[in-house]
Design an enzyme around this catalytic site. Structure first.
Site, PDB file in Angstrom:
ATOM      1  N   TRP A   1       0.838  -1.207   0.000  1.00 11.40           N
ATOM      2  CA  TRP A   1       0.000   0.000   0.000  1.00 11.40           C
ATOM      3  C   TRP A   1       0.871   1.255   0.000  1.00 11.40           C
ATOM      4  O   TRP A   1       0.503   2.278  -0.586  1.00 11.40           O
ATOM      5  CB  TRP A   1      -0.899  -0.012   1.233  1.00 11.40           C
ATOM      6  N   HIS A   2       2.045   1.179   0.634  1.00  8.43           N
ATOM      7  CA  HIS A   2       2.925   2.339   0.695  1.00  8.43           C
ATOM      8  C   HIS A   2       3.557   2.665  -0.659  1.00  8.43           C
ATOM      9  O   HIS A   2       3.944   3.816  -0.886  1.00  8.43           O
ATOM     10  CB  HIS A   2       4.035   2.125   1.723  1.00  8.43           C
ATOM     11  N   GLY A   3       3.694   1.681  -1.530  1.00  4.33           N
ATOM     12  CA  GLY A   3       4.297   1.979  -2.822  1.00  4.33           C
ATOM     13  C   GLY A   3       4.470   0.737  -3.668  1.00  4.33           C
ATOM     14  O   GLY A   3       4.524  -0.393  -3.156  1.00  4.33           O
TER      15      GLY A   3
ATOM     16  N   PHE B   1       3.026   8.144  -0.913  1.00  2.00           N
ATOM     17  CA  PHE B   1       2.340   6.868  -0.753  1.00  2.00           C
ATOM     18  C   PHE B   1       0.857   6.980  -1.068  1.00  2.00           C
ATOM     19  O   PHE B   1       0.150   6.015  -1.060  1.00  2.00           O
ATOM     20  CB  PHE B   1       2.529   6.344   0.674  1.00  2.00           C
TER      21      PHE B   1
END
Length: 525
Positions: free
Chosen positions: A326-328, A525
């Site tokens: 989800w962050h990247g 993000f």
């Protein structure tokens, strides 16, 4: 538009505040909410106006899905199909903009193909907005949505303090406040909100951005194939660990402060996580609203801890893997997520052993040790999180390992940074080229002053000082504050002339640092 920019602080925010202050005097209080919603859409479209069409389309689609779900009694087959369609719509948008190129790149690597996609710009805040909409749809399906109206929903999704990088606000936290927000004591809310905002701005501009210079230099050197000695590698890694801490803490507090200026209490998202004595405690304090979302809408629906310890650990690993991605769209984030999933599983397994409850492990000395151990593990896990690729992360981790020259490197760092510390101010502030194209292996440790003093000060600030919510606890600054923090302590237990002088000084120092553009790390993000 960044919170830490001249245009936001001296143009956008004053105009929005004045408009809100005037409209809240009208008999129909909805106009104040309409004004904030319109201002939020303007804020979102400031970077790329075309993304307004995307967010408006998404809002309309989710309103339709939500209306249908709320009109359907119970959790029947038809409502499940509508929910699945709504989730698919939101995840498809997120998947296309954030992961399409990542997917195609990995397919090309695996099969030797040469697929290409046009350049895809990532809409700011799409990860946070998507999770908020998903939570709303799931709760609408479960019959838990209250205080719903089209205006309330649009405000909940677009409210600019939390629009770009959280906190991930739950509809049940914001919508019920909209009836009373314009009626609240505006001057009191503004004073409290402004105080929190200034503290967050100071954390971002003065602390995080200063540490960023050293973190960026160290990681850039490794990415360029250069060598770092033991002490310099630790300087770079610790600088990033504290940079991310104060960057995210600063943003979270600025968001809470901005919300409070308009009478809206947002949920706390960051509560001294580096003071945690375990990884489990860390995730109860770091990005709290993300942890909550992953728990309520992924971990528990998967089965949580209801099917035995092995399934529980599998669920933890899967949730943290998805939380990492989800962050990247990079395997480095996946590795970071897996590491935290593994540490959470080990932490829960340890807690299930009777030895972990021994009174010898529950006193102050043991807690200090576990706080240090948790901080060390979290900091090492940040290495793949920060690195552009897995090979660079492996290289940096190798530099951190003690070897034959580690002791010599550490002694050189202590001598250069701390011996004769007060006689070195002239060299710290002498104009020079701070980062030459090729760094000597020991540059960060021995010549990049005053990094040694900065790391010592920020360590003391992080572990010894009370956080903002404890300082301002008596004002109930945010939703979800532990009762122990609600009494208020220290100089900010009241807001008077002395506090105004202190906060004014912090604001001036922060504004002087706004000349350089420095986006928040979580904007990525």
């Amino acid at each position: 538009m960044l919170f830490n920019s001249y245009v936001f602080i001296f143009a956008f925010l004053p105009v929005v505040l004045v408009g809100f202050a005037l409209l809240r005097r009208l008999e129909n209080l909805n106009w104040a909410i309409v004004w904030l919603t319109a201002a939020s859409l303007f804020f979102y479209g400031w970077w790329k106006a075309e993304f307004l069409l995307l967010i408006l389309t998404s809002i309309i689609a989710n309103l339709i899905f939500g209306k249908i779900l709320m009109a359907m009694p119970g959790e029947g087959k038809k409502s499940r199909l509508v929910l699945i369609a709504g989730l698919a719509f939101n995840l498809a948008l997120l998947g296309y903009f954030k992961y399409a190129n990542f997917f195609v790149s990995n397919v090309n690597t695996a099969f030797g193909s040469n697929w290409t996609l046009p350049q895809i710009l990532l809409p700011i805040g799409i990860s946070f907005i998507t999770f908020q909409k998903i939570a709303f749809l799931v709760d609408a399906y479960r019959g838990k949505v209250k205080d719903f109206s089209v205006l309330n929903y649009c405000f909940f999704v677009t409210f600019f303090p939390q629009l770009i990088a959280g906190p991930i606000v739950h509809h049940a936290e914001v919508m019920p406040q909209l009836k009373e927000a314009p009626r609240r004591d505006f001057s009191r809310d503004f004073a409290i909100g402004c105080s929190i905002f200034i503290i967050g701005l100071f954390k971002k501009v003065v602390i995080a951005d200063t540490l960023a210079v050293y973190a960026d230099a160290g990681y850039a050197a490794v990415a360029a194939g250069q060598t770092l000695d033991f002490a310099s590698a630790w300087v770079a890694v610790l600088s990033y660990s504290f940079q991310l801490y104060y960057d995210f803490s600063g943003y979270s507090e600025m968001a809470v402060g901005l919300g409070r200026m308009f009478g809206i209490r947002l949920p706390v998202n960051f509560l001294s996580p580096y003071k945690s004595a375990s990884i489990v405690e860390f995730w109860r304090r770091w990005h709290i609203t993300l942890s909550r979302f992953l728990r309520d809408y992924l971990y528990i629906p998967l089965g949580g801890n209801r099917h035995g310890p092995l399934r529980r650990y599998l669920h933890l690993g899967l949730v943290m893997l998805l939380g990492g991605l989800w962050h990247g769209a990079n395997w480095t984030f996946a590795v970071w997520g897996v590491l935290h999933g593994l540490m959470l599983a080990i932490n829960h397994a340890w807690a299930a052993i009777p030895l972990s409850q021994s009174r010898w492990l529950r006193g102050a000395p043991a807690r200090i040790f576990f706080v240090f151990l948790t901080f060390l593990l979290v900091t090492l896990a940040w290495v793949p999180f920060r690195s552009p690729g897995l090979s660079q992360a492996t290289t940096m981790l190798g530099f951190l390992m003690p070897g034959p020259g580690a002791l010599v490197s550490f002694k050189a760092f202590v001598t250069a940074q701390y011996v004769g510390i007060f006689g070195a101010f002239d060299t710290w502030f002498t104009p020079r080229e701070l980062w030459p194209p090729v760094l000597p292996p020991n540059y960060l440790a021995t010549m990049a002053k005053p990094v040694g003093l900065l790391l010592a000060l920020v360590t003391a600030l992080t572990f010894l000082m009370p956080n903002t919510y404890r300082l301002l606890g008596r004002f109930e600054p945010a939703i979800g504050i532990d009762e122990r923090l609600q009494g208020g302590t220290g100089i900010l237990s009241r807001l008077g002339p002395a506090q105004a002088v202190l906060l004014g000084f912090m604001f001036v120092v922060s504004v002087l640092g706004l000349a350089r553009v420095s986006p928040f790390l979580y904007f990525q993000f």
